[in-house]
Design a protein around this motif. Structure first.
Motif, PDB file in Angstrom:
ATOM      1  N   LEU A   1       0.827  -1.265   0.071  1.00 39.61           N
ATOM      2  CA  LEU A   1       0.209   0.099  -0.204  1.00 39.61           C
ATOM      3  C   LEU A   1       0.855   1.333  -0.139  1.00 39.61           C
ATOM      4  CD1 LEU A   1      -2.942  -1.033   2.353  1.00 39.61           C
ATOM      5  CD2 LEU A   1      -2.876  -1.098  -0.038  1.00 39.61           C
TER       6      LEU A   1
ATOM      7  N   VAL B   1       1.766   2.533  -3.305  1.00 34.23           N
ATOM      8  CA  VAL B   1       0.706   3.163  -3.988  1.00 34.23           C
ATOM      9  C   VAL B   1       0.625   4.753  -3.817  1.00 34.23           C
ATOM     10  CG1 VAL B   1      -1.921   3.537  -4.338  1.00 34.23           C
ATOM     11  CG2 VAL B   1      -0.729   0.928  -4.196  1.00 34.23           C
TER      12      VAL B   1
ATOM     13  N   GLY C   1      -1.362   8.622   0.662  1.00 26.82           N
ATOM     14  CA  GLY C   1      -2.625   8.671   1.013  1.00 26.82           C
ATOM     15  C   GLY C   1      -3.118   7.257   1.438  1.00 26.82           C
ATOM     16  N   MET C   2      -2.323   6.191   1.509  1.00 25.08           N
ATOM     17  CA  MET C   2      -2.736   5.077   1.803  1.00 25.08           C
ATOM     18  C   MET C   2      -2.353   4.981   3.341  1.00 25.08           C
ATOM     19  SD  MET C   2      -4.396   3.891  -0.652  1.00 25.08           S
ATOM     20  CE  MET C   2      -4.858   2.375  -0.067  1.00 25.08           C
TER      21      MET C   2
ATOM     22  N   PRO D   1      -3.395   6.148   6.184  1.00 26.11           N
ATOM     23  CA  PRO D   1      -4.557   5.684   7.206  1.00 26.11           C
ATOM     24  C   PRO D   1      -5.140   4.375   7.007  1.00 26.11           C
ATOM     25  CG  PRO D   1      -4.759   7.799   6.296  1.00 26.11           C
ATOM     26  CD  PRO D   1      -3.642   7.200   5.557  1.00 26.11           C
ATOM     27  N   VAL D   2      -5.060   3.896   5.866  1.00 27.57           N
ATOM     28  CA  VAL D   2      -5.806   2.673   5.508  1.00 27.57           C
ATOM     29  C   VAL D   2      -4.824   1.513   6.106  1.00 27.57           C
ATOM     30  CG1 VAL D   2      -6.055   0.961   3.571  1.00 27.57           C
ATOM     31  CG2 VAL D   2      -6.759   3.362   3.297  1.00 27.57           C
TER      32      VAL D   2
ATOM     33  N   PHE E   1     -13.223   6.288   9.551  1.00 28.32           N
ATOM     34  CA  PHE E   1     -12.658   7.287   8.399  1.00 28.32           C
ATOM     35  C   PHE E   1     -13.899   8.569   8.313  1.00 28.32           C
ATOM     36  CE2 PHE E   1     -10.066   3.686   7.633  1.00 28.32           C
ATOM     37  CZ  PHE E   1      -9.109   4.189   6.779  1.00 28.32           C
TER      38      PHE E   1
ATOM     39  N   LEU F   1     -11.826  10.526  10.337  1.00 34.90           N
ATOM     40  CA  LEU F   1     -10.740  11.163   9.649  1.00 34.90           C
ATOM     41  C   LEU F   1     -11.272  12.381   8.608  1.00 34.90           C
ATOM     42  CD1 LEU F   1      -7.714  10.954   8.783  1.00 34.90           C
ATOM     43  CD2 LEU F   1      -8.678   9.054   6.927  1.00 34.90           C
ATOM     44  N   HIS F   2     -12.410  12.047   7.920  1.00 31.93           N
ATOM     45  CA  HIS F   2     -12.751  13.284   7.083  1.00 31.93           C
ATOM     46  C   HIS F   2     -13.163  14.336   7.785  1.00 31.93           C
ATOM     47  CE1 HIS F   2     -15.995  15.058   4.511  1.00 31.93           C
ATOM     48  NE2 HIS F   2     -15.431  14.332   3.363  1.00 31.93           N
TER      49      HIS F   2
ATOM     50  N   LEU G   1     -14.122  -0.438   0.924  1.00 36.48           N
ATOM     51  CA  LEU G   1     -12.952  -0.915   0.153  1.00 36.48           C
ATOM     52  C   LEU G   1     -11.955  -1.827   1.031  1.00 36.48           C
ATOM     53  CD1 LEU G   1     -12.654   2.298  -1.954  1.00 36.48           C
ATOM     54  CD2 LEU G   1     -12.934   0.040  -2.727  1.00 36.48           C
TER      55      LEU G   1
ATOM     56  N   THR H   1      -5.130  -5.876  -4.639  1.00 31.51           N
ATOM     57  CA  THR H   1      -4.753  -4.825  -3.820  1.00 31.51           C
ATOM     58  C   THR H   1      -4.687  -3.513  -4.340  1.00 31.51           C
ATOM     59  OG1 THR H   1      -3.499  -6.584  -2.323  1.00 31.51           O
ATOM     60  CG2 THR H   1      -3.021  -4.050  -2.029  1.00 31.51           C
TER      61      THR H   1
ATOM     62  N   TYR I   1      -9.668   3.579  -3.465  1.00 35.29           N
ATOM     63  CA  TYR I   1      -9.755   4.515  -2.276  1.00 35.29           C
ATOM     64  C   TYR I   1      -8.799   5.939  -2.524  1.00 35.29           C
ATOM     65  CZ  TYR I   1      -8.457   6.508   2.451  1.00 35.29           C
ATOM     66  OH  TYR I   1      -8.237   7.452   3.524  1.00 35.29           O
ATOM     67  N   LEU I   2      -7.754   5.579  -3.511  1.00 35.68           N
ATOM     68  CA  LEU I   2      -7.210   7.024  -3.800  1.00 35.68           C
ATOM     69  C   LEU I   2      -8.322   7.913  -4.459  1.00 35.68           C
ATOM     70  CD1 LEU I   2      -3.533   6.664  -5.014  1.00 35.68           C
ATOM     71  CD2 LEU I   2      -4.512   7.521  -2.946  1.00 35.68           C
TER      72      LEU I   2
ATOM     73  N   LEU J   1     -10.643   9.340  -2.130  1.00 34.75           N
ATOM     74  CA  LEU J   1      -9.772  10.489  -1.254  1.00 34.75           C
ATOM     75  C   LEU J   1      -9.493  11.735  -2.086  1.00 34.75           C
ATOM     76  CD1 LEU J   1      -8.055  10.916   1.456  1.00 34.75           C
ATOM     77  CD2 LEU J   1      -6.118   9.962   0.069  1.00 34.75           C
TER      78      LEU J   1
ATOM     79  N   ARG K   1      -2.000   9.653 -10.812  1.00 34.81           N
ATOM     80  CA  ARG K   1      -1.787   8.558 -10.122  1.00 34.81           C
ATOM     81  C   ARG K   1      -2.937   7.523  -9.908  1.00 34.81           C
ATOM     82  NH1 ARG K   1       1.687   7.215  -5.932  1.00 34.81           N
ATOM     83  NH2 ARG K   1       2.860   9.273  -6.184  1.00 34.81           N
TER      84      ARG K   1
ATOM     85  N   PHE L   1      -3.150   3.331 -11.020  1.00 33.80           N
ATOM     86  CA  PHE L   1      -3.523   2.095 -10.038  1.00 33.80           C
ATOM     87  C   PHE L   1      -4.939   1.602 -10.407  1.00 33.80           C
ATOM     88  CE2 PHE L   1      -0.056   3.908  -7.712  1.00 33.80           C
ATOM     89  CZ  PHE L   1       0.718   2.540  -7.467  1.00 33.80           C
TER      90      PHE L   1
END
Lengths: 369, 369
Positions: free
Chosen positions: A39, A42, A45-46, A48-49, A125, A128-129, A148, B183, B190-191, B194, B208, B212
């Motif tokens: 992750l 990627v 931004g990942m 927090p996931v 989440f 988080l938002h 997700l 994955t 998710y990105l 986000l 980006r 993905f």
């Protein structure tokens, strides 16, 4: 036996012999480290996931399904030595990721705000938002994230299983059982949602939901997967069914009792949450069948009321006890655990596993561990 | 080249050589028959689930990912003969179930009401709830059903892959690529969510997401999985990346153009749906970077407005064209497809696959087939 009659709290869960729980946690930690790297590639931004999934996977959970799978393997003659033993533990541990997916998606469907006393993933989440001051609906963002993240856990489960290091022939023998387990639990979840929508569920219909959603998923199929990983034949699979299905049903009936009468400090859920949700349990179906007209009015009015307060929970508890439904469910639990023990006595299971599976009959139904 | 410049509509998709599409559909039909039996054993209540998933799987879809996987296998020297050929087709077909899961869950997250001109899965079950006169919220019922049906497709995807009949060593070589593909697509989704929440996405950030969510998922990874199923080494995987990543990006840029300028009869989606959703595309990011103050006000006001009407869509189209963003995206598509073709020319790929992959550069970016 209700939980309050248990003499003392166990320090160690019966499944946790030979340090199994620590090994399951270590296998999960290593796997989550690897996925955190994937992750991370990627993007930023990942982060927090990765954090949310690590917390979810490593902060709790009884590891019941890995435990049943592992002891199903040992009971079928699996020898826990060296790399082969570690591979079997990893294969068993993969069931915990399936369970994580089911819980994350279940909390989303039910809009349950907490899980194990912490915010559910969609609420985390949503938070988080809000903290980040992002645009649009925080609730939609939280829902999308939980969808997700549950999907990730679902795919990671079979990734961990197929990458466990168990030798290919054993893996190929076990995979069809792993597969049918997944279809059954999702079908069982759908039946559960359907029962709630249709309403007026009979005891028979509620028991069918339990069979697929819980008994097969939590106990029978994990035992089967473990047995197949050790190369077991049809006889042992049938014996595990005869032990696992009644035990699994007893397990769920105990859960339903705790969902109404349990202590929030023990269950990690607000008192009476099942009542507030209107969950169609065998306990409630029995109560509904035995109600007086006055009691029926109370059930109709209060069950499924999202704003149900403590006084309402108390009133519903009195109805459920008053109809004799609670006593009958306790008696069903006794009968089912008796069947499970009898089946276990007759099963061709290795001795160390037999003693663990015997202890589980008490542990899984009392749920005080 | 925009789609309107395509000389004529193709009768047959370039991926559909050697009757591939029919074979993919036949493999899916057989698999869904089997799962229908498994669900049938769970109970009568599962009948609408089986029907909805059959309809969803068999009613449409371009079968792009199975096509890239199959031709990736052929390009790596896979020989399509007898049982081994059928097994490879089944393994490739499993990607269609992953895609079905992604679409069902995506429509749920976006609350898109239609898919391929028919009700999305959550709307179909919302409709079932209404017709049946069931209790509680029809929207919640539809959402829960779509969540679970998407989960079923997700697990069925790896079930079909691992049960494809491809020999174990080849399957074991391909599974890690299958895993990372899953994955990556979920992380990409998710990105995407986000980006929408963070707002003000840059062109770089939007690219980006595309990388993905689309380029790797639709083209590069399916080619990799196919190559690994044929025992290919790192060289061919790298060549497939050099071809697949720019092609995949071009493909998504074309999709984004169609999402704003496309004909609903072609796309199966209402005109301007991406605008109504506020989807953060490269096209929009470019337009935002080049806007005058007056144009910025129009974008801010109209993009993401769920009630956006045809006049609003027209106004936004004029802004996007007026800023030169449309022309720049078309030029990016040209550059990217040029890169893909150059990489393909240099790649050590079997001849018949090379001609298919070459034709795909046009087909995948024009999307008129």
């Amino acid at each position: 036996m209700t939980s309050s009659q248990t003499p003392a709290r166990r320090a160690v869960h019966p499944l946790d012999r030979d340090g199994l729980r620590d090994r399951v946690n270590a296998a999960l930690t290593a796997f989550m480290d690897h996925q955190g790297d994937v992750l991370g590639d990627v993007g930023e931004g990942m982060v927090p996931v990765t954090a949310a999934l690590r917390d979810f996977m490593l902060d709790g959970g009884k590891r019941l399904r890995p435990g049943f799978c592992y002891w199903g393997w040992r009971g079928a003659g699996g020898v826990d030595e060296g790399a082969a033993g570690d591979a079997a533990v990893r294969a068993a541990t993969s069931l915990e990721l399936l369970q994580a997916s089911a819980l994350i998606h279940d909390d989303l469907m039910d809009r349950s705000d907490t899980r194990r006393g912490k915010p559910a993933v969609h609420k985390r989440f949503e938070g988080l938002h809000a903290e980040s001051g992002w645009r649009g609906s925080g609730e939609s963002f939280g829902s999308a994230a939980a969808l997700l993240l549950g999907d990730l856990c679902l795919t990671w489960s079979d990734e961990m299983f197929s990458g466990s290091g168990v030798e290919p022939a054993a893996l190929a023998a076990a995979k069809p059982l792993f597969d049918v387990m997944r279809t059954e639990v999702m079908a069982g979840q759908y039946l559960d949602v359907l029962e709630q929508a249709m309403g007026g569920g009979s005891v028979a219909r509620s028991r069918r939901v339990i069979r697929f959603k819980s008994a097969k998923y939590t106990i029978e199929r994990p035992l089967h997967v473990g047995a197949a990983l050790a190369g077991a034949g049809e006889d042992l699979l049938a014996a595990y069914s005869a032990y696992g299905l009644p035990l699994g049903e007893a397990f769920q009936l105990r859960d339903d009792v705790l969902g109404v009468f349990g202590d929030p400090a023990e269950t990690g859920k607000p008192a009476g949450d099942d009542l507030r949700e209107g969950k169609r349990t065998v306990l409630l179906a029995l109560a509904a069948e035995r109600c007086s007209a006055a009691q029926t009015r109370i059930l109709d009015e209060l069950v499924g009321d999202p704003g149900l307060d403590d006084a309402g929970v108390k009133e519903l508890r009195a109805v459920i006890e008053g109809t004799g439904a609670l006593a009958e469910v306790e008696s069903m639990i006794d009968t089912l655990t008796g069947q499970a023990l009898a089946a276990l006595d007759a099963a061709p299971v290795a001795d160390d596993a037999r003693s663990v599976l015997r202890n589980l009959v008490e542990a899984a139904t009392v749920r005080k561990v």
